[in-house]
Design an enzyme around this catalytic site. Structure first.
Site, short mmCIF file in Angstrom:
data_model
loop_
_atom_site.label_atom_id
_atom_site.label_comp_id
_atom_site.label_asym_id
_atom_site.label_seq_id
_atom_site.Cartn_x
_atom_site.Cartn_y
_atom_site.Cartn_z
N GLN A 97 13.59 163.68 51.92
CA GLN A 97 13.19 163.80 53.32
C GLN A 97 13.19 165.02 53.77
OE1 GLN A 97 16.62 160.79 53.83
NE2 GLN A 97 15.35 160.43 55.76
N VAL A 99 12.00 168.92 54.17
CA VAL A 99 10.44 169.48 54.50
C VAL A 99 10.61 170.99 54.08
CG1 VAL A 99 9.70 168.17 56.14
CG2 VAL A 99 10.84 169.99 56.81
N ASP A 100 11.80 171.47 53.13
CA ASP A 100 12.08 172.77 53.06
C ASP A 100 11.77 173.46 51.75
OD1 ASP A 100 14.35 172.17 51.35
OD2 ASP A 100 15.56 171.86 53.08
N HIS A 115 8.31 163.60 53.60
CA HIS A 115 8.12 163.93 55.08
C HIS A 115 7.44 165.10 55.17
CE1 HIS A 115 11.83 161.64 56.93
NE2 HIS A 115 10.89 160.82 56.70
N CYS A 123 -5.39 170.77 58.46
CA CYS A 123 -6.19 170.52 59.47
C CYS A 123 -5.80 169.36 60.41
CB CYS A 123 -7.83 170.45 59.23
SG CYS A 123 -8.80 170.11 60.69
N CYS A 146 -8.68 175.75 61.93
CA CYS A 146 -9.10 175.44 60.74
C CYS A 146 -10.31 176.21 60.18
CB CYS A 146 -9.53 173.89 60.51
SG CYS A 146 -10.21 173.46 59.04
N GLY A 186 23.29 163.03 51.19
CA GLY A 186 23.09 163.86 52.51
C GLY A 186 22.19 163.00 53.67
N THR A 187 21.99 161.80 53.51
CA THR A 187 21.15 161.05 54.43
C THR A 187 21.96 159.82 54.92
OG1 THR A 187 18.93 159.87 54.68
CG2 THR A 187 20.07 159.79 52.58
ZN LIG Z 1 -10.62 171.06 59.74
#
Ligand SMILES: [Zn+2]
Length: 241
Positions: A97, A99-100, A115, A123, A146, A186-187
């Protein structure tokens, strides 16, 4: 009880924010959590994509600096080593989970980021054919556009109110169907995804293990074992490293 890594053919590991705390990255919730400073649920809500993307960037862009300089800790290292030492007939998807991207930096290869990853931008238009790209800029002044369609860019993380990426979810659920070991680290063991995943793993007849600093509250009976402590200390010990 230690985990005899040679015994399991199909392991699924799920990690959450607790794994990255020792790397200096804060959780959303809890004491000193990002949650306390910002209205995370509003700023990070999918509805902000339409007209408040500056909010989204303010929240997630600010995490890029700390993530870029953070280093994997012994919990990440233990999971990477577990995967590296597998036999040919053993499977080991690492569902996270977080995002690092710290699991990959520690050397984990089979990582399923449900995640997303904060160090990537994409975009905001679902019609656009551009692909996500690595982007370390916090974009705290101007919302970036974009290069292909001129639409607004967004961080490649799952926002509140947004569904999980289909491929990552499917990969995780497929692996759970016939796993023989499930470890959540850890969750929270009482909310999704861990609460869903452990039910699937229990149904498959897997050994189910919960590792976290805090006990489950309420206790989720689908987890047969609970190990309490810091992941970076407990994991190497549990895995006999
Ligand atoms: Zn785009």
């Amino acid at each position: 009880m230690k985990i005899d890594r040679s015994r399991y053919a199909r392991t699924v590991v799920l990690t959450g924010a607790g794994v990255s705390v020792a790397s200096g990255l804060r959780a959303y919730r809890g004491p000193n959590g990002v949650w306390e400073e910002h209205d995370v649920q509003r700023m990070g809500h999918v509805s902000a994509i339409k007209d408040r993307l500056a909010d989204t960037w303010k929240l997630f862009g600010a995490m890029r600096g700390p993530v870029r300089t953070a280093l994997p800790n012994p919990a990440h290292d233990a999971l990477a080593r577990w995967e590296a030492e597998l036999h040919d007939d053993q499977q080991f998807p690492l569902v996270t989970q977080n995002v690092d991207g710290l699991h990959q930096r520690a050397g984990s290869r089979n990582v399923c980021e449900i995640h997303g990853n904060i160090m990537y931008s994409k975009c905001s238009s679902t019609d656009c054919t551009s692909v996500r790209f690595r982007d370390e800029d916090p974009h705290d002044v101007v919302v970036p556009t974009c290069p292909r369609c001129g639409g607004a860019l967004r961080p490649d993380v799952v926002l509140f109110g947004e569904s999980l990426p289909a491929l990552a979810s499917w990969t995780a659920k497929k692996a759970l169907r016939d796993c023989d070991l499930f470890v959540a680290i850890g969750t929270s063991g009482t909310v999704a995804p861990a609460s869903d995943y452990v039910r699937g793993a229990e149904y498959a007849g897997a050994r189910t293990i919960y590792v976290d600093l805090e006990p489950m509250n309420p206790r989720n009976p689908a987890f047969k074992e609970e190990h309490l402590g810091h992941a970076e200390a407990l994991l190497p010990e549990l895995l006999g490293m």
